[in-house]
Design an enzyme around this catalytic site. Structure first.
Site, PDB file in Angstrom:
ATOM      1  N   CYS A  38       0.831  -1.218   0.000  1.00 41.53           N
ATOM      2  CA  CYS A  38       0.000   0.000   0.000  1.00 41.53           C
ATOM      3  C   CYS A  38       0.857   1.257   0.000  1.00 41.53           C
ATOM      4  CB  CYS A  38      -0.939   0.012   1.204  1.00 41.53           C
ATOM      5  SG  CYS A  38      -0.066   0.057   2.785  1.00 41.53           S
ATOM      6  N   ASP A  40       2.453   2.480   2.593  1.00 40.61           N
ATOM      7  CA  ASP A  40       2.440   3.176   3.885  1.00 40.61           C
ATOM      8  C   ASP A  40       3.669   2.825   4.722  1.00 40.61           C
ATOM      9  OD1 ASP A  40       0.041   4.454   3.407  1.00 40.61           O
ATOM     10  OD2 ASP A  40      -1.113   2.715   4.063  1.00 40.61           O
ATOM     11  N   CYS A  64      -3.173   3.170   7.508  1.00 44.60           N
ATOM     12  CA  CYS A  64      -4.632   3.260   7.588  1.00 44.60           C
ATOM     13  C   CYS A  64      -5.126   3.148   9.035  1.00 44.60           C
ATOM     14  CB  CYS A  64      -5.228   2.129   6.757  1.00 44.60           C
ATOM     15  SG  CYS A  64      -4.803   0.524   7.453  1.00 44.60           S
ATOM     16  N   CYS A 108      -1.590  -4.782   7.637  1.00 45.03           N
ATOM     17  CA  CYS A 108      -1.472  -3.418   8.204  1.00 45.03           C
ATOM     18  C   CYS A 108      -1.113  -3.504   9.687  1.00 45.03           C
ATOM     19  CB  CYS A 108      -2.790  -2.668   8.060  1.00 45.03           C
ATOM     20  SG  CYS A 108      -3.477  -2.700   6.403  1.00 45.03           S
TER      21      CYS A 108
HETATM   22 FE1  FES Z   1      -1.462   0.690   4.319  1.00 40.41          FE
HETATM   23 FE2  FES Z   1      -3.204  -0.367   6.015  1.00 40.41          FE
HETATM   24  S1  FES Z   1      -3.547   0.141   3.938  1.00 40.41           S
HETATM   25  S2  FES Z   1      -1.157   0.169   6.362  1.00 40.41           S
END
Ligand code: FES
Length: 152
Positions: A38, A40, A64, A108
């Site tokens: 993702c 992140d 998220c 995540c």
């Molecule tokens: Fe990236 Fe959850 S979608 S950490």
């Protein structure tokens, strides 16, 4: 744990009102990991005293809601623990403390655990100590074995 399909009230609480967000100036250990799927990232800061007890833990993330809620709960869990005990704060235990998370967010939730491990590694390296069971940190949580084990 039975399969969870929606966010529990505990997840919503830790997402809406996350504990320990921020950074620690001059931390004992800091670790950053990412989720390449993702894009992140999560950064974890630990303040550890001379008895190897975690005095404080803070995090910053672009992740998220599930990443925020698990990091909030995970930082609460590691505070007051020795570095060995902090290493044993698994994402499974954190997810249980949150009354579960939908399976799609398992990856995540691993950001918190892996970022804590990376911060512990940084602390151990800086201080020339060994923490039993601690492995070198990963840059991307998709590389972790636990991810594959928790998918079953
Ligand atoms: Fe990236 Fe959850 S979608 S950490």
């Amino acid at each position: 744990m039975s399969q969870v399909t929606e966010y529990s009230s505990k997840v919503m609480d830790h997402f809406s009102n996350p504990r320990n967000v921020g950074e620690i100036e001059d931390p004992s250990g800091v670790g950053t990991v990412g989720n390449a799927k993702c894009g992140d990232i999560m950064r974890m800061y630990l303040d550890i005293d001379e008895n190897h007890v975690v005095r404080d833990a803070k995090f910053k993330t672009f992740g998220c809601g599930a990443a925020i809620a698990t990091s909030s709960m995970a930082t609460e869990h590691v505070k007051g623990k020795t570095v060995e005990e902090a290493l044993k704060v698994t994402n499974k235990a954190v997810m249980e403390a949150l009354d579960g998370l939908p399976p799609v967010t398992v990856l995540c939730s691993l950001l918190a655990e892996e970022a804590i491990h990376a911060a512990l590694w940084d602390y151990a390296t800086k201080n020339g100590i060994t923490i039993d069971g601690l492995k070198p940190p990963v840059n991307d949580i998709n590389e972790t074995e636990e991810f594959y084990q928790t998918q079953g």
